[in-house]
Design a protein around this motif. Structure first.
Motif, PDB file in Angstrom:
ATOM      1  N   PHE A 190       3.385  38.845  60.200  1.00  0.00           N
ATOM      2  CA  PHE A 190       3.138  39.076  61.623  1.00  0.00           C
ATOM      3  C   PHE A 190       1.647  39.328  61.817  1.00  0.00           C
ATOM      4  O   PHE A 190       0.847  39.113  60.896  1.00  0.00           O
ATOM      5  N   PHE A 191       1.268  39.751  63.011  1.00  0.00           N
ATOM      6  CA  PHE A 191      -0.147  39.800  63.382  1.00  0.00           C
ATOM      7  C   PHE A 191      -0.982  40.644  62.420  1.00  0.00           C
ATOM      8  O   PHE A 191      -2.159  40.366  62.200  1.00  0.00           O
ATOM      9  N   ALA A 192      -0.398  41.696  61.838  1.00  0.00           N
ATOM     10  CA  ALA A 192      -1.169  42.588  60.974  1.00  0.00           C
ATOM     11  C   ALA A 192      -1.342  42.034  59.572  1.00  0.00           C
ATOM     12  O   ALA A 192      -2.235  42.462  58.836  1.00  0.00           O
ATOM     13  N   THR A 193      -0.500  41.097  59.173  1.00  0.00           N
ATOM     14  CA  THR A 193      -0.548  40.581  57.794  1.00  0.00           C
ATOM     15  C   THR A 193      -0.865  39.096  57.712  1.00  0.00           C
ATOM     16  O   THR A 193      -1.042  38.575  56.609  1.00  0.00           O
ATOM     17  N   ALA A 194      -0.901  38.409  58.847  1.00  0.00           N
ATOM     18  CA  ALA A 194      -1.038  36.948  58.826  1.00  0.00           C
ATOM     19  C   ALA A 194      -2.331  36.510  58.146  1.00  0.00           C
ATOM     20  O   ALA A 194      -2.327  35.638  57.260  1.00  0.00           O
TER      21      ALA A 194
END
Length: 705
Positions: free
Chosen positions: A564-568
């Protein structure tokens, strides 16, 4: 088939050799040296065709259950009133005695704690008794957990005190037009009663808002919100509340008069004021407190604990202490002789229903109280009711109705009390009807017996509050264990305590929840990444090491986190770092095409050592990476994928494709497959490049090698 036959023959030969080597093996034992799995390689699409699986998740699983029929509506309404089910299945012979005894036993705690927590909420004892009566009745009707003792709670009482003190200010008044000292005293008493009523109205307004919120969450099936508060956070938060509760009762227990303290640094300022006014301590209050502490410790921590198996019910020392303290205070005239403060007049009767004072200023604090009420109560219910499943949604409805209905009778927000709940669990209560017998005792006190306790010394109630919550301080013993198991939990624990003690109690909640959320996001970005390989002579795939092998044209990559946005972005960078960066490969190939005429002859390049020049270093690195034809991504950890994750995965696939490397996705979670089918990602990757396992993807790579 010939190959499988040879393998089976080899296995049988090995088994025979092993049996000859080990003659002690019994006939009923199995000797298995190898596990042989035989199946055809499949793509995810072909497997879904076989299992007829779909990933459209916008549909109702069972259409019949979604229809609003009369039967479904009736079942839903009956589920909101569990009391009907209890009465229908009630076994008088088996349940009645247990419910009566446990209800009366808990009433012995309801009464003294109700008065004590009424004072803790900066109100009066009678409001604590109201909160020990109406919410209990309502929980009997709507509740599902027999061991939950609803009513007053020390933590919620402290929150209520902070709320009413910040929204109701003490008015300034003169003695009035009368010149007599008696007239001034009467006028001050009248103003004091009005001030107390104003605080009670605001507290009831908070209970109204708390009830509406909890009821709405229950009807909307928001019971899952309890899982968002971890056990370490709840432990640190309740420990912080205990420190504040004990601090608030110390001045009353030793008879020190200090000015009202509020705002950041409240706890520190309170202790400063206590030491400033230490010369005003009341010796009678100190002696009363010491005697109460000795008695309570002796009976609660020694007699009741040591002889728990022999006692039919714990000795109700709280009730005995209240009765004895009142008798001694009345006949010894402790108030006038030793200036020991007493409870004062307790008006008989129950209040008529009135509208609570609902102001917009208390909404924020009431939302916090609602969350704490639910988390504390449902956590306690799950701990005590381990043999059956707790319906968190219906419990929310019960908590909401208890607070909503009680708000019309001047009740402040109600919650579970751990000491009473543990007592119910120990007594083996059978149904929620035990609350009726507790409520009957409180009703008798409100109607007939309340006036006899007006001479009860306040230090007794203060010590009872302290002793009721003292065991929560033992939660400090969790710190070494938390440090050993998970340092993030340790950080949340310590930070919550520090904010609550050195700033203010509400800030402990904000800090604990905020830090917990931050650490969840932070830890998700720290998910382990690595390349995988096949264990030699096995079909197990583990982190790449000297004991693993893979075809030279394949890289298997896995990130142990959702996408998701934090790990992409970290997913992309780690993948390129370990499996090869297509951006550098493309750049290297462009440089090769530009400087192709300047390169030395083939013979001289063959004689080159590994110490190449700058351009040649990149070419050598590019040659190594260009051996990779397939990048296999293990998607089993992608439980949650958002639009950022879809975009970064599409970008990765296209960038690798631009340098001739094919991306294969394996072990995709159901959620990820659903996201892929609803977006353009499936077309970008290609259904033929999505596989149920690593073995299936490697079959494609090996056949292409």
């Amino acid at each position: 088939m010939l190959q499988s036959g040879i393998e089976m023959t080899e296995i049988e030969d090995k088994e025979d050799d092993s049996i000859l080597r080990n003659t002690t093996i019994q006939s009923h034992e199995e000797l298995i040296e190898h596990v042989t799995l035989i199946r055809h390689p499949k793509t995810q699409g072909s497997l879904d065709d076989v299992t007829e699986k779909e990933y459209d998740d916008g549909k109702c699983g069972n259409i019949e259950n979604c229809k609003c029929t009369h039967a479904n509506l009736l079942n839903y309404l009956l589920a909101l009133f569990p009391i009907f089910g209890v009465l229908r299945r009630y076994d008088v012979k088996e349940y009645l005695i247990k419910d009566v005894v446990s209800g009366l036993s808990v009433a012995c705690l309801h009464f003294p704690q109700g008065m004590a927590f009424g004072i803790l909420a900066s109100l009066a004892p009678k409001y604590g008794l109201y909160t020990s009566f109406y919410p209990v009745i309502l929980y009997v009707i709507f509740g599902t957990c027999p061991t939950v003792s609803f009513g007053t709670n020390a933590v919620i009482a402290l929150f209520t005190a902070n709320l009413v003190q910040s929204h109701v200010t003490l008015p300034s008044w003169s003695g009035g037009s009368t010149n007599s000292s008696n007239g001034s005293t009467e006028s001050a008493q009248i103003h004091e009663e009005h001030f107390l009523e104003a605080k009670a109205a605001v507290a009831a307004g908070s209970s109204f808002i708390v009830g509406i919120l909890l009821l709405a969450w229950g009807l909307l099936r928001f019971g899952f919100i309890a899982s968002y508060m971890s056990t370490p956070f709840i432990g640190s938060f309740t420990t912080t509340a205990t420190i504040h509760i004990i601090t608030s009762q110390i001045p009353k227990s030793i008879g020190v008069r200090i000015p009202s303290v509020a705002g950041p640094g409240k706890l520190v300022k309170t202790y400063i004021e206590i030491f400033k006014n230490i010369n005003t301590v009341n010796v009678g209050s100190i002696l009363t407190s010491i005697i109460c502490i000795i008695i309570l410790i002796f009976f609660k921590d020694f007699i009741n604990e040591k002889f728990k198996s022999k006692l039919y019910m714990p000795i109700p020392i709280d009730l005995i202490l209240v009765i004895c303290g009142t008798i001694v205070s009345y006949f010894g005239n402790l108030k006038s002789k030793f200036e020991i403060p007493v409870v004062g007049e307790i008006s008989l009767g129950i209040p008529p229903p009135t509208l609570p004072d609902i102001t917009t200023g208390i909404i924020g604090d009431s939302v916090v109280i609602a969350i704490i009420v639910f988390v504390l109560t449902i956590s306690m219910a799950k701990v005590c009711e381990s043999k059956s499943t707790i319906n968190a949604d219906q419990e929310l409805v019960a908590y909401g109705m208890s607070n909503f209905g009680g708000s019309f009778f001047r009740c402040f927000p109600s919650c579970v009390a751990p000491p009473r709940t543990i007592l119910l669990n120990t007594m083996g209560t059978k149904t929620t009807l035990n609350g009726l017998f507790s409520a009957v005792v409180i009703l008798l006190i409100l109607l007939f017996l309340g006036e006899y306790f007006q001479y009860l010394p306040l230090p007794i109630l203060s010590i009872m509050v302290i002793m009721a919550v003292k065991n929560l301080l033992l939660q400090f013993r969790q710190l070494p264990r938390l440090w050993k198991i998970n340092k993030y939990d340790f950080t949340v624990w310590v930070a919550t305590i520090m904010c609550g003690v050195f700033i203010d109690f509400p800030y402990a909640l904000y800090c604990g929840v905020g830090l917990s959320i931050f650490l969840v996001v932070f830890q998700s970005q720290k998910g382990k990444v690595g390349l995988f390989g096949k264990v030699v002579n096995e079909d197990l795939y583990v982190e790449e090491s000297k004991y693993t092998v893979l075809p030279s044209n394949v890289k298997v990559f896995k990130m142990e986190s959702s996408l998701f946005f934090a790990t992409a972005e970290s997913f992309r960078e780690n993948l390129y770092k370990l499996a090869g960066d297509p951006r550098k490969m493309k750049k290297s190939s462009e440089e090769v095409s530009i400087s192709v005429d300047e390169r030395p002859p083939r013979e001289s390049r063959k004689n080159k050592t590994s110490s190449c020049g700058n351009l040649e270093d990149r070419l050598c690195e590019g040659d190594i990476h260009t051996e990779t034809k397939y990048v296999v991504i293990d998607c089993s950890s992608f439980n949650y994928v958002d639009s950022n994750g879809v975009s970064i995965m599409s970008l990765v696939v296209m960038e690798y494709r631009s340098v001739g490397i094919k991306v294969l996705l394996v072990r995709c979670s159901t959620n990820f497959l659903g996201v892929m089918s609803r977006s353009e990602l499936m077309k970008t990757v290609g259904e033929e490049n999505v596989f149920p396992d690593i073995v299936d993807a490697l079959h494609l790579a090996i056949s292409d090698e």
